[in-house]
Design a protein around this motif. Structure first.
Motif, PDB file in Angstrom:
ATOM      1  N   GLU A 169       0.841  -1.203   0.000  1.00 51.37           N
ATOM      2  CA  GLU A 169       0.000   0.000   0.000  1.00 51.37           C
ATOM      3  C   GLU A 169       0.875   1.251   0.000  1.00 51.37           C
ATOM      4  OE1 GLU A 169      -3.833  -1.861   2.432  1.00 51.37           O
ATOM      5  OE2 GLU A 169      -2.494  -0.448   3.440  1.00 51.37           O
TER       6      GLU A 169
ATOM      7  N   PRO B 115       1.639   7.558   2.876  1.00 49.28           N
ATOM      8  CA  PRO B 115       1.554   9.018   2.720  1.00 49.28           C
ATOM      9  C   PRO B 115       2.711   9.709   3.440  1.00 49.28           C
ATOM     10  CG  PRO B 115       0.047   8.297   4.440  1.00 49.28           C
ATOM     11  CD  PRO B 115       0.744   7.058   3.947  1.00 49.28           C
TER      12      PRO B 115
ATOM     13  N   GLN C 136      -6.720  11.106  -2.232  1.00 48.95           N
ATOM     14  CA  GLN C 136      -7.442  10.004  -1.584  1.00 48.95           C
ATOM     15  C   GLN C 136      -7.551   8.751  -2.481  1.00 48.95           C
ATOM     16  OE1 GLN C 136      -8.736  10.143   1.695  1.00 48.95           O
ATOM     17  NE2 GLN C 136      -8.896   7.958   1.229  1.00 48.95           N
TER      18      GLN C 136
ATOM     19  N   TYR D  42      -4.969   5.856  -2.580  1.00 47.33           N
ATOM     20  CA  TYR D  42      -4.765   4.956  -1.433  1.00 47.33           C
ATOM     21  C   TYR D  42      -5.726   3.767  -1.513  1.00 47.33           C
ATOM     22  CZ  TYR D  42      -1.580   8.423   0.106  1.00 47.33           C
ATOM     23  OH  TYR D  42      -0.503   9.280   0.135  1.00 47.33           O
TER      24      TYR D  42
ATOM     25  N   VAL E 293      -1.020   0.741   5.683  1.00 51.74           N
ATOM     26  CA  VAL E 293      -2.002   1.812   5.867  1.00 51.74           C
ATOM     27  C   VAL E 293      -3.328   1.245   6.392  1.00 51.74           C
ATOM     28  CG1 VAL E 293      -3.285   3.660   4.689  1.00 51.74           C
ATOM     29  CG2 VAL E 293      -0.889   3.206   4.079  1.00 51.74           C
TER      30      VAL E 293
ATOM     31  N   SER F  41      -3.195   7.977   6.342  1.00 49.01           N
ATOM     32  CA  SER F  41      -4.193   8.081   5.277  1.00 49.01           C
ATOM     33  C   SER F  41      -3.812   9.284   4.438  1.00 49.01           C
ATOM     34  CB  SER F  41      -5.599   8.275   5.854  1.00 49.01           C
ATOM     35  OG  SER F  41      -5.690   9.567   6.418  1.00 49.01           O
ATOM     36  N   ALA F  42      -4.594   9.561   3.378  1.00 48.53           N
ATOM     37  CA  ALA F  42      -4.281  10.727   2.542  1.00 48.53           C
ATOM     38  C   ALA F  42      -4.223  11.978   3.416  1.00 48.53           C
ATOM     39  CB  ALA F  42      -5.327  10.877   1.455  1.00 48.53           C
TER      40      ALA F  42
END
Ligand code: SAM
Ligand code: SF4
Length: 317
Positions: A187, A190, A199, A202, A243, A301-302
């Motif tokens: 994954e 970020p 977004q 991801y 992630v 996350s983003a």
């Protein structure tokens, strides 16, 4: 040795350079690395001394990474000396593969036992786009050269990026039918400076399971990947999901950067400098960084960037 949460730390990732012959968009800035003074970076002798100190504390597996380790002039000597350190059972190396056609054989002779080769796409134009300058043909020749040199259990690392290569999951997974290699989908992480990925980039590792319902689950080995097998394939498929489902509870690693900073956690800005220390000083700092290893990193996350405050080429992945 065990950290303060009872995890046995046996694995050191040693980044030998921040430099690279590619510029992957998720990993490093387009204009490369800022020029550092030579004496800010670890010397070869310091790297080997750190490996010796780490081995005395129970490190058994060493991975050499970067930047691109194969652009480092003295890489063969570093590998040869690291492989000879008492207590180090295996020296592995992670590379973008493009320099393997001339170096694979020598790396094997220098004591490198396993190679991970990064490849995010099977499309020439997309390869040049994601690496900003790379040539897909060179990467594929590198994979072939690794097999010719006799490397076994090669792993091909693919960063899964929504809107870029999620339409190639099946084709990339089928490399395990062509080669006796594992393909591992990682994954996208970020990092502070790869904000161009929104977004949609991801994609969770489970997208691979949806694209390939025929995958058969395998028991896990001692690595961080969840393992699967495609019917008829020679190698396995791995999902590495830092992630969507982190693996901090079983983390067994520490990192040492090319500028001499021990990093107990990939996603933390905690760093302990060993540059210029003697053997006992290094050993003490390695011990301290193991004891200070956090139980877990913050969510990613983003919108929740890594706390590392370094681009990935300056950590080593
Ligand atoms: N140059 C070598 C290579 O590309 O294999 C070694 C260094 S590279 C930093 C190590 C690994 O980190 C590569 O497999 C790369 O794809 C991965 N990587 C870099 N940035 C990443 C990110 N933001 N998210 C997930 N993986 C990343
Ligand atoms: Fe270089 Fe590897 Fe980073 Fe790509 S992922 S820029 S090849 S260090």
């Amino acid at each position: 040795m065990k950290d303060s949460f009872g995890r046995e730390i046996t694995y050191l990732r040693l980044s030998v350079t921040e430099r690279c012959n590619l510029r992957c968009r998720y990993c490093m800035p387009e204009d490369g690395v800022c020029k550092k003074l030579h004496d800010e970076m670890l010397t070869e002798d310091e790297m080997i001394m750190a490996v010796e100190a780490a081995a005395e504390l129970g490190i058994k597996k060493l991975r050499i990474t970067g930047g691109e380790p194969l652009v480092k002039k003295n890489i063969l000597s570093i590998c040869r000396r690291a492989a000879a350190v008492e207590g180090i059972r295996e020296v592995c190396l992670t590379t973008n593969g493009t320099l393997l056609p001339t170096m694979a054989k020598e790396l094997r002779e220098a004591g490198v036992s396993r190679l991970n080769i990064s490849l995010d796409t099977l499309d020439e134009d997309k390869y040049t786009h994601i690496t900003r300058c790379g040539n897909f043909g060179n990467a594929m020749k590198g994979i072939e050269a690794a097999f010719e040199a006799g490397f076994e259990r090669i792993k091909i690392n693919t960063v899964l990026i929504g809107g870029f290569n999620d339409d190639e999951i099946i084709a990339l997974a089928e490399l395990t039918k062509k080669y006796p290699a594992d393909v591992r989908f990682i994954e996208l992480m970020p990092m502070t400076d790869n904000e161009e990925f929104g977004q949609a980039a991801y994609v969770p590792g489970t997208a691979v399971l949806e694209a390939l319902p025929q995958l058969r689950e395998l028991p896990n080995d001692d690595g961080v990947a969840k393992l699967y097998h495609l019917p008829g394939a020679k190698g396995n498929i791995g999902l590495i999901s830092p992630v969507s489902s982190h693996f901090c509870g079983s983390c067994n690693r520490i990192r040492l950067t090319a500028d001499g900073k021990l990093k107990p956690c990939l996603h933390s800005d905690q760093e302990y400098s060993i540059k210029g220390l003697d053997f006992e000083g290094m050993k003490k700092e390695i011990e301290r960084s193991i004891m200070d290893k956090p139980s877990c990193h913050a969510p990613l996350s983003a919108a929740e960037r890594s706390g590392a405050h370094r681009s990935m080429n300056r950590i080593g992945g």
